[in-house]
Scaffold this motif. Structure first.
Motif, PDB file in Angstrom:
ATOM      1  N   ARG A 180       0.826  -1.210   0.000  1.00 58.00           N
ATOM      2  CA  ARG A 180       0.000   0.000   0.000  1.00 58.00           C
ATOM      3  C   ARG A 180       0.858   1.257   0.000  1.00 58.00           C
ATOM      4  NH1 ARG A 180      -3.748  -3.356   3.204  1.00 58.00           N
ATOM      5  NH2 ARG A 180      -2.773  -2.680   5.129  1.00 58.00           N
ATOM      6  N   LEU A 181       1.947   1.255   0.741  1.00 53.59           N
ATOM      7  CA  LEU A 181       2.844   2.411   0.740  1.00 53.59           C
ATOM      8  C   LEU A 181       3.449   2.614  -0.649  1.00 53.59           C
ATOM      9  CD1 LEU A 181       3.985   4.649   2.485  1.00 53.59           C
ATOM     10  CD2 LEU A 181       5.827   3.098   3.148  1.00 53.59           C
ATOM     11  N   ARG A 182       3.831   1.541  -1.299  1.00 55.74           N
ATOM     12  CA  ARG A 182       4.369   1.643  -2.667  1.00 55.74           C
ATOM     13  C   ARG A 182       3.316   2.152  -3.639  1.00 55.74           C
ATOM     14  NH1 ARG A 182       7.469  -3.125  -0.954  1.00 55.74           N
ATOM     15  NH2 ARG A 182       9.672  -2.576  -1.156  1.00 55.74           N
ATOM     16  N   LEU A 183       2.075   1.712  -3.487  1.00 58.72           N
ATOM     17  CA  LEU A 183       0.987   2.187  -4.351  1.00 58.72           C
ATOM     18  C   LEU A 183       0.793   3.695  -4.168  1.00 58.72           C
ATOM     19  CD1 LEU A 183      -1.595  -0.684  -3.830  1.00 58.72           C
ATOM     20  CD2 LEU A 183      -0.393  -0.143  -5.969  1.00 58.72           C
ATOM     21  N   LEU A 184       0.775   4.148  -2.936  1.00 56.09           N
ATOM     22  CA  LEU A 184       0.598   5.573  -2.673  1.00 56.09           C
ATOM     23  C   LEU A 184       1.756   6.384  -3.250  1.00 56.09           C
ATOM     24  CD1 LEU A 184      -0.756   5.356   0.969  1.00 56.09           C
ATOM     25  CD2 LEU A 184      -2.044   6.069  -1.063  1.00 56.09           C
ATOM     26  N   TRP A 185       2.966   5.882  -3.105  1.00 57.07           N
ATOM     27  CA  TRP A 185       4.130   6.593  -3.642  1.00 57.07           C
ATOM     28  C   TRP A 185       4.072   6.656  -5.162  1.00 57.07           C
ATOM     29  CZ3 TRP A 185       7.028  10.160  -2.053  1.00 57.07           C
ATOM     30  CH2 TRP A 185       8.239  10.467  -2.687  1.00 57.07           C
ATOM     31  N   ALA A 186       3.593   5.602  -5.790  1.00 61.85           N
ATOM     32  CA  ALA A 186       3.470   5.592  -7.253  1.00 61.85           C
ATOM     33  C   ALA A 186       2.481   6.649  -7.740  1.00 61.85           C
ATOM     34  CB  ALA A 186       3.047   4.206  -7.732  1.00 61.85           C
ATOM     35  N   LEU A 187       1.540   7.021  -6.895  1.00 57.49           N
ATOM     36  CA  LEU A 187       0.517   8.006  -7.266  1.00 57.49           C
ATOM     37  C   LEU A 187       0.929   9.449  -6.956  1.00 57.49           C
ATOM     38  CD1 LEU A 187      -2.611   6.030  -6.053  1.00 57.49           C
ATOM     39  CD2 LEU A 187      -2.010   6.600  -8.431  1.00 57.49           C
ATOM     40  N   ARG A 188       2.167   9.673  -6.551  1.00 56.24           N
ATOM     41  CA  ARG A 188       2.579  10.999  -6.101  1.00 56.24           C
ATOM     42  C   ARG A 188       2.508  12.055  -7.198  1.00 56.24           C
ATOM     43  NH1 ARG A 188       6.781   7.876  -7.026  1.00 56.24           N
ATOM     44  NH2 ARG A 188       8.579   8.664  -8.183  1.00 56.24           N
ATOM     45  N   ASP A 189       2.686  11.662  -8.464  1.00 58.17           N
ATOM     46  CA  ASP A 189       2.737  12.652  -9.546  1.00 58.17           C
ATOM     47  C   ASP A 189       1.548  12.615 -10.492  1.00 58.17           C
ATOM     48  OD1 ASP A 189       5.255  13.681  -8.773  1.00 58.17           O
ATOM     49  OD2 ASP A 189       6.268  12.022  -9.784  1.00 58.17           O
ATOM     50  N   ASP A 190       0.818  11.511 -10.515  1.00 57.33           N
ATOM     51  CA  ASP A 190      -0.208  11.372 -11.542  1.00 57.33           C
ATOM     52  C   ASP A 190      -1.214  10.314 -11.135  1.00 57.33           C
ATOM     53  OD1 ASP A 190      -1.459  11.883 -13.944  1.00 57.33           O
ATOM     54  OD2 ASP A 190       0.010  10.856 -15.192  1.00 57.33           O
ATOM     55  N   GLU A 191      -2.328  10.278 -11.831  1.00 61.57           N
ATOM     56  CA  GLU A 191      -3.260   9.188 -11.619  1.00 61.57           C
ATOM     57  C   GLU A 191      -2.853   8.032 -12.518  1.00 61.57           C
ATOM     58  OE1 GLU A 191      -7.174  10.728 -12.388  1.00 61.57           O
ATOM     59  OE2 GLU A 191      -6.849  10.813 -14.524  1.00 61.57           O
ATOM     60  N   LEU A 192      -3.081   6.827 -12.035  1.00 58.53           N
ATOM     61  CA  LEU A 192      -2.661   5.628 -12.754  1.00 58.53           C
ATOM     62  C   LEU A 192      -3.738   4.562 -12.656  1.00 58.53           C
ATOM     63  CD1 LEU A 192       1.004   5.373 -11.401  1.00 58.53           C
ATOM     64  CD2 LEU A 192       0.327   6.081 -13.700  1.00 58.53           C
ATOM     65  N   GLY A 193      -3.686   3.632 -13.624  1.00 56.90           N
ATOM     66  CA  GLY A 193      -4.569   2.479 -13.607  1.00 56.90           C
ATOM     67  C   GLY A 193      -3.979   1.352 -12.781  1.00 56.90           C
ATOM     68  N   VAL A 194      -4.789   0.340 -12.568  1.00 61.54           N
ATOM     69  CA  VAL A 194      -4.392  -0.780 -11.713  1.00 61.54           C
ATOM     70  C   VAL A 194      -3.163  -1.501 -12.258  1.00 61.54           C
ATOM     71  CG1 VAL A 194      -5.125  -3.017 -10.803  1.00 61.54           C
ATOM     72  CG2 VAL A 194      -6.703  -1.095 -10.780  1.00 61.54           C
ATOM     73  N   THR A 195      -3.083  -1.710 -13.553  1.00 67.69           N
ATOM     74  CA  THR A 195      -1.945  -2.444 -14.118  1.00 67.69           C
ATOM     75  C   THR A 195      -0.634  -1.698 -13.876  1.00 67.69           C
ATOM     76  OG1 THR A 195      -3.381  -3.404 -15.806  1.00 67.69           O
ATOM     77  CG2 THR A 195      -1.019  -3.478 -16.225  1.00 67.69           C
ATOM     78  N   ALA A 196      -0.619  -0.409 -14.129  1.00 69.05           N
ATOM     79  CA  ALA A 196       0.597   0.384 -13.894  1.00 69.05           C
ATOM     80  C   ALA A 196       0.934   0.428 -12.407  1.00 69.05           C
ATOM     81  CB  ALA A 196       0.415   1.796 -14.439  1.00 69.05           C
ATOM     82  N   LEU A 197      -0.075   0.536 -11.568  1.00 68.90           N
ATOM     83  CA  LEU A 197       0.165   0.560 -10.130  1.00 68.90           C
ATOM     84  C   LEU A 197       0.701  -0.778  -9.636  1.00 68.90           C
ATOM     85  CD1 LEU A 197      -2.918   2.643  -9.065  1.00 68.90           C
ATOM     86  CD2 LEU A 197      -0.516   3.234  -8.633  1.00 68.90           C
ATOM     87  N   ALA A 198       0.157  -1.869 -10.161  1.00 71.31           N
ATOM     88  CA  ALA A 198       0.642  -3.195  -9.771  1.00 71.31           C
ATOM     89  C   ALA A 198       2.111  -3.350 -10.145  1.00 71.31           C
ATOM     90  CB  ALA A 198      -0.199  -4.282 -10.431  1.00 71.31           C
ATOM     91  N   GLU A 199       2.460  -2.900 -11.319  1.00 72.74           N
ATOM     92  CA  GLU A 199       3.861  -2.976 -11.754  1.00 72.74           C
ATOM     93  C   GLU A 199       4.756  -2.139 -10.845  1.00 72.74           C
ATOM     94  OE1 GLU A 199       6.300  -1.475 -15.595  1.00 72.74           O
ATOM     95  OE2 GLU A 199       4.547  -2.742 -16.015  1.00 72.74           O
ATOM     96  N   ALA A 200       4.319  -0.924 -10.517  1.00 71.68           N
ATOM     97  CA  ALA A 200       5.105  -0.042  -9.655  1.00 71.68           C
ATOM     98  C   ALA A 200       5.265  -0.615  -8.254  1.00 71.68           C
ATOM     99  CB  ALA A 200       4.451   1.331  -9.582  1.00 71.68           C
ATOM    100  N   ALA A 201       4.249  -1.317  -7.771  1.00 72.33           N
ATOM    101  CA  ALA A 201       4.287  -1.864  -6.410  1.00 72.33           C
ATOM    102  C   ALA A 201       4.846  -3.277  -6.362  1.00 72.33           C
ATOM    103  CB  ALA A 201       2.879  -1.843  -5.805  1.00 72.33           C
ATOM    104  N   GLY A 202       5.075  -3.888  -7.508  1.00 72.51           N
ATOM    105  CA  GLY A 202       5.623  -5.242  -7.534  1.00 72.51           C
ATOM    106  C   GLY A 202       4.631  -6.304  -7.087  1.00 72.51           C
ATOM    107  N   CYS A 203       3.395  -6.148  -7.507  1.00 75.11           N
ATOM    108  CA  CYS A 203       2.369  -7.121  -7.135  1.00 75.11           C
ATOM    109  C   CYS A 203       1.480  -7.408  -8.337  1.00 75.11           C
ATOM    110  CB  CYS A 203       1.536  -6.614  -5.955  1.00 75.11           C
ATOM    111  SG  CYS A 203       0.560  -5.142  -6.302  1.00 75.11           S
ATOM    112  N   THR A 204       0.543  -8.299  -8.169  1.00 79.15           N
ATOM    113  CA  THR A 204      -0.394  -8.605  -9.242  1.00 79.15           C
ATOM    114  C   THR A 204      -1.471  -7.522  -9.310  1.00 79.15           C
ATOM    115  OG1 THR A 204      -1.915  -9.860  -7.848  1.00 79.15           O
ATOM    116  CG2 THR A 204      -0.069 -11.085  -8.864  1.00 79.15           C
ATOM    117  N   PRO A 205      -2.116  -7.362 -10.463  1.00 86.31           N
ATOM    118  CA  PRO A 205      -3.228  -6.412 -10.541  1.00 86.31           C
ATOM    119  C   PRO A 205      -4.351  -6.730  -9.552  1.00 86.31           C
ATOM    120  CG  PRO A 205      -2.478  -6.946 -12.737  1.00 86.31           C
ATOM    121  CD  PRO A 205      -1.748  -7.881 -11.791  1.00 86.31           C
ATOM    122  N   THR A 206      -4.598  -8.012  -9.288  1.00 90.03           N
ATOM    123  CA  THR A 206      -5.631  -8.390  -8.321  1.00 90.03           C
ATOM    124  C   THR A 206      -5.272  -7.898  -6.927  1.00 90.03           C
ATOM    125  OG1 THR A 206      -6.226 -10.326  -9.632  1.00 90.03           O
ATOM    126  CG2 THR A 206      -6.889 -10.332  -7.319  1.00 90.03           C
ATOM    127  N   ALA A 207      -4.023  -8.101  -6.535  1.00 91.99           N
ATOM    128  CA  ALA A 207      -3.573  -7.639  -5.217  1.00 91.99           C
ATOM    129  C   ALA A 207      -3.620  -6.114  -5.151  1.00 91.99           C
ATOM    130  CB  ALA A 207      -2.168  -8.151  -4.921  1.00 91.99           C
TER     131      ALA A 207
END
Length: 120
Positions: A39-66
Motif C-alpha cells: 500500500r505504501l508503494r501504491l501511494l508513492w506511485a501516485l505521487r505525480d499522476d493518476e494511474l490504472g491498476v496495471t501500472a500501479l501493480a507494476e510499480a508496487a511489484g504485485c499482481t493487478p488483483t492484489a
C-alpha cells in the motif's frame, strides 16, 4: 466568556489543539493503511499522476488483483480516489495532505536508515 465556555486553542497550522475521538480514529485508520509495504508503494506511485491498476501493480511489484484489493482499502479510508475512464479505473491521491504524509514518512525512514540527522 460565559461560565463553562472555553476557547479553542489552535496550532500554528490553524488546527484545533484538542483532538476529537473521530479525528483520532480516522487518523489511526489512515496510518494503519500506511503500515503495509504494498500500500505504501501504491501511494508513492501516485505521487505525480493518476494511474490504472496495471501500472500501479507494476510499480508496487504485485499482481493487478492484489493492487486492486489494496486500492479498495485505501479508498475506504479516504487516501485515494477513483474515477472511471471508459472501462478503466484510474486512481489518484486524495490531496496534498496524503502526499505530504507519505513523503514525510518515507523521508523519516530514509534519515533513520541512512543515519542522517533529523530536521528540527
Amino acid at each position: 466568556m460565559t461560565p463553562g465556555e472555553t476557547t479553542a486553542r489552535t496550532t500554528p497550522a490553524g488546527h484545533a489543539e484538542r483532538l476529537t475521538d473521530q479525528q483520532v480514529e480516522q487518523a489511526v485508520r489512515m496510518l494503519s493503511m500506511l503500515a503495509e509495504p504494498t500500500r505504501l508503494r501504491l501511494l508513492w506511485a501516485l505521487r505525480d499522476d493518476e494511474l490504472g491498476v496495471t501500472a500501479l501493480a507494476e510499480a508496487a511489484g504485485c499482481t493487478p488483483t492484489a493492487a486492486s484489493q489494496h486500492l479498495s482499502k485505501l479508498r475506504l479510508v479516504g487516501l485515494v480516489q477513483q474515477r472511471a475512464d471508459g472501462r478503466a479505473r484510474l486512481y489518484r491521491l486524495s490531496g496534498g495532505h496524503v502526499l505530504r504524509l507519505v513523503a514525510e514518512a518515507l523521508a523519516q525512514a530514509e534519515h533513520t536508515v541512512a543515519g542522517l540527522p533529523h530536521h528540527g
